[in-house]
Design a protein around this motif. Structure first.
Motif, PDB file in Angstrom:
ATOM      1  N   MET A  96       0.828  -1.195   0.000  1.00  0.00           N
ATOM      2  CA  MET A  96       0.000   0.000   0.000  1.00  0.00           C
ATOM      3  C   MET A  96       0.870   1.256   0.000  1.00  0.00           C
ATOM      4  O   MET A  96       0.539   2.250  -0.657  1.00  0.00           O
ATOM      5  CB  MET A  96      -0.937   0.007   1.214  1.00  0.00           C
ATOM      6  CG  MET A  96      -2.143  -0.906   1.075  1.00  0.00           C
ATOM      7  SD  MET A  96      -3.191  -0.504  -0.362  1.00  0.00           S
ATOM      8  CE  MET A  96      -3.734   1.155   0.051  1.00  0.00           C
ATOM      9  N   ALA A  97       1.982   1.222   0.728  1.00  0.00           N
ATOM     10  CA  ALA A  97       2.903   2.362   0.712  1.00  0.00           C
ATOM     11  C   ALA A  97       3.425   2.597  -0.708  1.00  0.00           C
ATOM     12  O   ALA A  97       3.523   3.743  -1.170  1.00  0.00           O
ATOM     13  CB  ALA A  97       4.066   2.119   1.680  1.00  0.00           C
ATOM     14  N   CYS A 147       9.999  -6.880  -4.774  1.00  0.00           N
ATOM     15  CA  CYS A 147       9.444  -6.146  -3.636  1.00  0.00           C
ATOM     16  C   CYS A 147      10.488  -5.921  -2.551  1.00  0.00           C
ATOM     17  O   CYS A 147      10.515  -4.859  -1.916  1.00  0.00           O
ATOM     18  CB  CYS A 147       8.243  -6.891  -3.061  1.00  0.00           C
ATOM     19  SG  CYS A 147       6.797  -6.862  -4.142  1.00  0.00           S
ATOM     20  N   LEU A 148      11.343  -6.901  -2.345  1.00  0.00           N
ATOM     21  CA  LEU A 148      12.399  -6.732  -1.348  1.00  0.00           C
ATOM     22  C   LEU A 148      13.377  -5.646  -1.799  1.00  0.00           C
ATOM     23  O   LEU A 148      13.860  -4.848  -0.986  1.00  0.00           O
ATOM     24  CB  LEU A 148      13.130  -8.056  -1.119  1.00  0.00           C
ATOM     25  CG  LEU A 148      14.163  -8.064   0.018  1.00  0.00           C
ATOM     26  CD1 LEU A 148      13.536  -7.615   1.337  1.00  0.00           C
ATOM     27  CD2 LEU A 148      14.784  -9.459   0.165  1.00  0.00           C
ATOM     28  N   GLY A 149      13.650  -5.585  -3.093  1.00  0.00           N
ATOM     29  CA  GLY A 149      14.478  -4.503  -3.616  1.00  0.00           C
ATOM     30  C   GLY A 149      13.860  -3.151  -3.330  1.00  0.00           C
ATOM     31  O   GLY A 149      14.546  -2.199  -2.919  1.00  0.00           O
ATOM     32  N   LEU A 150      12.535  -3.041  -3.499  1.00  0.00           N
ATOM     33  CA  LEU A 150      11.847  -1.790  -3.208  1.00  0.00           C
ATOM     34  C   LEU A 150      11.937  -1.443  -1.727  1.00  0.00           C
ATOM     35  O   LEU A 150      12.075  -0.273  -1.360  1.00  0.00           O
ATOM     36  CB  LEU A 150      10.384  -1.869  -3.639  1.00  0.00           C
ATOM     37  CG  LEU A 150      10.125  -1.883  -5.146  1.00  0.00           C
ATOM     38  CD1 LEU A 150       8.657  -2.164  -5.422  1.00  0.00           C
ATOM     39  CD2 LEU A 150      10.534  -0.552  -5.770  1.00  0.00           C
ATOM     40  N   CYS A 151      11.837  -2.458  -0.872  1.00  0.00           N
ATOM     41  CA  CYS A 151      11.960  -2.215   0.566  1.00  0.00           C
ATOM     42  C   CYS A 151      13.314  -1.596   0.891  1.00  0.00           C
ATOM     43  O   CYS A 151      13.407  -0.653   1.686  1.00  0.00           O
ATOM     44  CB  CYS A 151      11.766  -3.515   1.344  1.00  0.00           C
ATOM     45  SG  CYS A 151      10.055  -4.130   1.341  1.00  0.00           S
ATOM     46  N   TYR A 152      14.367  -2.113   0.275  1.00  0.00           N
ATOM     47  CA  TYR A 152      15.696  -1.550   0.509  1.00  0.00           C
ATOM     48  C   TYR A 152      15.838  -0.166  -0.123  1.00  0.00           C
ATOM     49  O   TYR A 152      16.503   0.718   0.424  1.00  0.00           O
ATOM     50  CB  TYR A 152      16.776  -2.492  -0.035  1.00  0.00           C
ATOM     51  CG  TYR A 152      17.130  -3.607   0.921  1.00  0.00           C
ATOM     52  CD1 TYR A 152      17.814  -3.345   2.101  1.00  0.00           C
ATOM     53  CD2 TYR A 152      16.768  -4.932   0.651  1.00  0.00           C
ATOM     54  CE1 TYR A 152      18.128  -4.359   2.989  1.00  0.00           C
ATOM     55  CE2 TYR A 152      17.088  -5.961   1.537  1.00  0.00           C
ATOM     56  CZ  TYR A 152      17.764  -5.659   2.703  1.00  0.00           C
ATOM     57  OH  TYR A 152      18.084  -6.672   3.595  1.00  0.00           O
ATOM     58  N   GLU A 154      13.418   2.059  -0.527  1.00  0.00           N
ATOM     59  CA  GLU A 154      12.583   3.028   0.183  1.00  0.00           C
ATOM     60  C   GLU A 154      12.780   3.004   1.696  1.00  0.00           C
ATOM     61  O   GLU A 154      12.247   3.858   2.394  1.00  0.00           O
ATOM     62  CB  GLU A 154      11.105   2.771  -0.142  1.00  0.00           C
ATOM     63  CG  GLU A 154      10.745   2.973  -1.598  1.00  0.00           C
ATOM     64  CD  GLU A 154      10.925   4.412  -2.038  1.00  0.00           C
ATOM     65  OE1 GLU A 154      10.482   5.313  -1.295  1.00  0.00           O
ATOM     66  OE2 GLU A 154      11.534   4.631  -3.102  1.00  0.00           O
ATOM     67  N   GLY A 155      13.532   2.025   2.196  1.00  0.00           N
ATOM     68  CA  GLY A 155      13.697   1.913   3.639  1.00  0.00           C
ATOM     69  C   GLY A 155      12.431   1.444   4.324  1.00  0.00           C
ATOM     70  O   GLY A 155      12.059   1.947   5.386  1.00  0.00           O
ATOM     71  N   GLN A 156      11.769   0.456   3.747  1.00  0.00           N
ATOM     72  CA  GLN A 156      10.536  -0.095   4.299  1.00  0.00           C
ATOM     73  C   GLN A 156      10.855  -1.363   5.096  1.00  0.00           C
ATOM     74  O   GLN A 156      11.160  -2.407   4.523  1.00  0.00           O
ATOM     75  CB  GLN A 156       9.536  -0.429   3.189  1.00  0.00           C
ATOM     76  CG  GLN A 156       9.037   0.779   2.427  1.00  0.00           C
ATOM     77  CD  GLN A 156       8.075   0.393   1.312  1.00  0.00           C
ATOM     78  OE1 GLN A 156       7.983  -0.770   0.929  1.00  0.00           O
ATOM     79  NE2 GLN A 156       7.368   1.373   0.786  1.00  0.00           N
ATOM     80  N   ASP A 162      20.941   1.123  -1.149  1.00  0.00           N
ATOM     81  CA  ASP A 162      20.801   1.078  -2.606  1.00  0.00           C
ATOM     82  C   ASP A 162      21.483  -0.139  -3.226  1.00  0.00           C
ATOM     83  O   ASP A 162      21.002  -0.694  -4.221  1.00  0.00           O
ATOM     84  CB  ASP A 162      21.362   2.356  -3.222  1.00  0.00           C
ATOM     85  CG  ASP A 162      20.499   3.574  -2.938  1.00  0.00           C
ATOM     86  OD1 ASP A 162      19.329   3.392  -2.558  1.00  0.00           O
ATOM     87  OD2 ASP A 162      20.995   4.710  -3.091  1.00  0.00           O
ATOM     88  N   GLN A 163      22.596  -0.545  -2.658  1.00  0.00           N
ATOM     89  CA  GLN A 163      23.299  -1.700  -3.223  1.00  0.00           C
ATOM     90  C   GLN A 163      22.470  -2.975  -3.054  1.00  0.00           C
ATOM     91  O   GLN A 163      22.393  -3.796  -3.983  1.00  0.00           O
ATOM     92  CB  GLN A 163      24.668  -1.874  -2.544  1.00  0.00           C
ATOM     93  CG  GLN A 163      25.714  -0.851  -2.949  1.00  0.00           C
ATOM     94  CD  GLN A 163      25.453   0.528  -2.347  1.00  0.00           C
ATOM     95  OE1 GLN A 163      24.870   0.630  -1.251  1.00  0.00           O
ATOM     96  NE2 GLN A 163      25.868   1.566  -3.046  1.00  0.00           N
TER      97      GLN A 163
END
Length: 616
Positions: A96-97, A147-152, A154-156, A162-163
């Motif tokens: 949702m974020a 999705c895990l890449g997005l978490c890293y 965005e800091g979710q 970033d790496q």
């Protein structure tokens, strides 16, 4: 391996939800004892979520978002995620974020809500994204890796890295996940977790675009518009933007609006521009909301409406878009489409300035200088002007020049520094600064007097329509100051031409000067006193002191108008009220003269005043 059947008849109601969830998860990830079967997984998760299982609801949303066993349906994914997120599910909160911050076709953005979901998720810590981490790390599910890449990124639920983000995006992209390929291209463009490489970016964008991924299609348009990894081609940019926009991509719809507004890759069409801005804005994209507000404010492709302009600015500003925050502040400062409020203007300028908006720096300086929504604080005004000026903001450089020229908020008047700020702004094409720089050269303020340079800068500002500069150019021609094409000799004909241009912009000084030329026949075949009275009147109505005196003289002496001492007294009195000493002296003299005339008239008519002698 065991492949469960949806109609297992041994299940009893209290256990159905959990068992359907277990079986659905097993088929989704390929847990021990299960065969990966996305279609069966979706069916089982559907049964579990119907029995109100929160985790199953989130996982089913995941299936709809990424087309795992079902057709991609972002709206259905949003509905399921929203329900599970409200119940505390971390996967749903993470998604949702993402939906609210970046949108997807048909999904409305809302940056404030995105921030709320991210804060809620981060309160859970790493446990909030446990399913994503497991699905990506242990079971290599491409959508989970993405999705895990997005978490890293965005800091979710994890510390921003970033790496690590790039690592997971790359793993998903190598599994041919179109959205991962698209964001991997973005990483190569921006240098996010990897060295910038436009060629690699273009490679991944094309792979994703070939699969119909709308963000990749949009990004290809961006590459062609700005020449990133490919030769710049605005026609190709328009083509790619159009393709993504028609898929419902909000960013592409906004860029397509730009294409139509500015004529990028096709003819300008303000109506089409506003249409595409609206489509994007209605999906919550803050840039488009701001652009649509601008269209309404200036009537670009829509009927002008200050109220609607302010409304769309406000919607964008509330999502944190700094340009819109500045614009809505300007609306409140000037009462454009909203009730005037210095406090709200200052509030929005400050919000924008906190994001580094250089326009807001300048506006905050103005607020502190003139007390708009805050107590007057001239040194603070200079601080904000300086902050903007040092970033090359020409209006702030101009304002700072005035501060140093007039000793506003600084320790002392410093004409050389004033000159330097005027010069920097003038060289950027700011017509107000060009006119001020011309004045510096004419009067030798902070620089050696140079009539030719004065004329040059006055002319540059005049060419942009600056009325004061046009009047100054006229004065240069009238007196032969620095005019290169006259050999230093006056050119009254050219002077009248420039006075006329400035007068047509209702500049009182130019109207008065033009009236004087008509009165004496300067730059023309013969005097035209009636025209002189016309221009004197226009300037006098704006309380120009010289025009008030000249107009009074015309009425007193019958120059271009019938003698009317009452009108002469009226204009002199007006000048006297404004503090003009000459007007005050002449006003008193004329009153005395009229009184003497009336006294003589009474004597001549036996104490009755002749109608001819009345002057007021």
């Amino acid at each position: 391996m065991y492949t469960p059947k949806v109609d297992d008849d041994y299940l009893t109601n209290p256990f159905k939800s959990a068992i359907y969830l277990r079986q659905g998860s097993g088929c989704l990830l390929g847990l021990p004892g299960y065969t990966v079967d996305f279609e069966l997984a979706a069916q089982l998760l559907h049964l579990s979520q119907k029995l109100l299982n929160v985790e199953a609801t989130a996982l089913l949303g995941f299936c709809y978002e990424f087309g795992l066993g079902v057709t991609v349906d972002y709206q259905e994914a949003e509905r399921l995620y929203n329900r599970a997120a409200d119940a505390g599910n971390g996967l749903a909160q993470a998604r949702m974020a993402f939906f609210r911050k970046f949108g997807r076709p048909g999904i409305k953005m809302d940056r404030l809500e995105a921030e709320r979901w991210q804060r809620t998720l981060n309160h859970q810590g790493p446990n909030g994204i446990q399913w994503i981490r497991q699905a990506a790390g242990e079971f290599q599910l491409a959508a989970a890796e993405y999705c895990l890449g997005l978490c890293y990124m965005e800091g979710q639920g994890v510390v921003k890295n970033d790496q690590r983000a790039f690592h997971w995006f790359q793993k998903a992209a190598l599994q041919h996940l179109d959205r991962a390929q698209s964001v991997l291209g973005y990483c190569y463009v921006e240098g996010c977790g990897v060295a910038k490489d436009p060629a690699q970016a273009l490679h991944w964008y094309r792979l994703a675009a070939d699969q119909g991924e709308s963000m990749a299609i949009y990004n290809l348009g961006y590459c062609y518009e700005y020449g990133v990894g490919v030769k710049r081609d605005v026609h190709q940019a328009y083509k790619w933007y159009r393709r993504a926009a028609e898929q419902g991509n909000a960013l592409a719809q906004n860029s397509l609006g730009y294409c139509y507004e500015d004529g990028i890759g096709l003819a300008r069409n303000p109506t089409e521009a506003a249409k595409w801005y609206r489509r994007s804005a209605e999906q919550g994209y803050p840039w488009a909301q701001c652009n649509l507000g601008y269209c309404y404010q200036y009537g670009i492709g829509v009927t002008k409406s200050f109220e609607k302009g302010a409304l769309w600015y406000r919607r964008s500003a509330e999502q944190g878009y700094s340009r819109a925050q500045h614009n809505v502040g300007f609306c409140y400062q000037n009462g454009i489409g909203v009730e005037r409020s210095g406090q709200l203007a200052f509030h929005w300028y400050r919000q924008s300035a906190q994001q580094g908006n250089v326009f807001a720096y300048h506006s905050l300086g103005y607020c502190y200088q003139y007390g708009t929504g805050v107590e007057i604080n001239l040194p603070r005004a200079v601080e904000w002007y300086t902050k903007a000026a040092c970033q090359g903001h020409a209006p702030a450089q101009l304002s700072l020049g005035y501060c140093y020229r007039n000793g506003i908020g600084v320790a002392r008047i410093n004409l050389p520094i004033a000159y330097d700020w005027f010069r920097q702004a003038a060289e950027q094409g700011n017509h107000l600064a060009q006119n001020s720089l011309g004045y510096c050269f004419e009067e030798g303020l902070g620089v050696t007097a140079d009539p030719a340079a004065a004329f040059k800068w006055y002319s540059a500002a005049a060419a942009q329509g600056n009325a004061w500069a046009q009047c100054n150019v006229a004065q240069c021609y009238l007196q032969g100051i620095g005019t290169p094409n006259t050999g230093g000799e006056p050119d009254p004909v050219r002077a009248v031409e420039w006075f006329q241009r400035a007068a047509e912009q209702n500049l009182a000084r130019a109207q008065q000067k033009l009236g004087f030329c008509y009165q004496l026949g300067i730059g023309m075949a013969e005097p035209q006193p009636e025209r002189a009275v016309h221009y004197y009147t226009l300037a006098a109505q704006q309380n120009n002191p010289a025009a008030l005196l000249h107009l009074a003289t015309c009425y007193e002496q019958g120059i271009g108008v019938a003698v009317d001492l009452g009108q002469a007294i009226h204009w002199l009195q007006r000048g006297s009220t404004l503090g003009d000493l000459t007007a005050n002296e002449r006003f008193r003299e004329l009153i005395v003269r009229c009184s003497l005339r009336q006294t003589k008239a009474r004597a001549a008519f036996g104490g009755q005043v002749s109608p001819i002698a009345r002057c007021a």
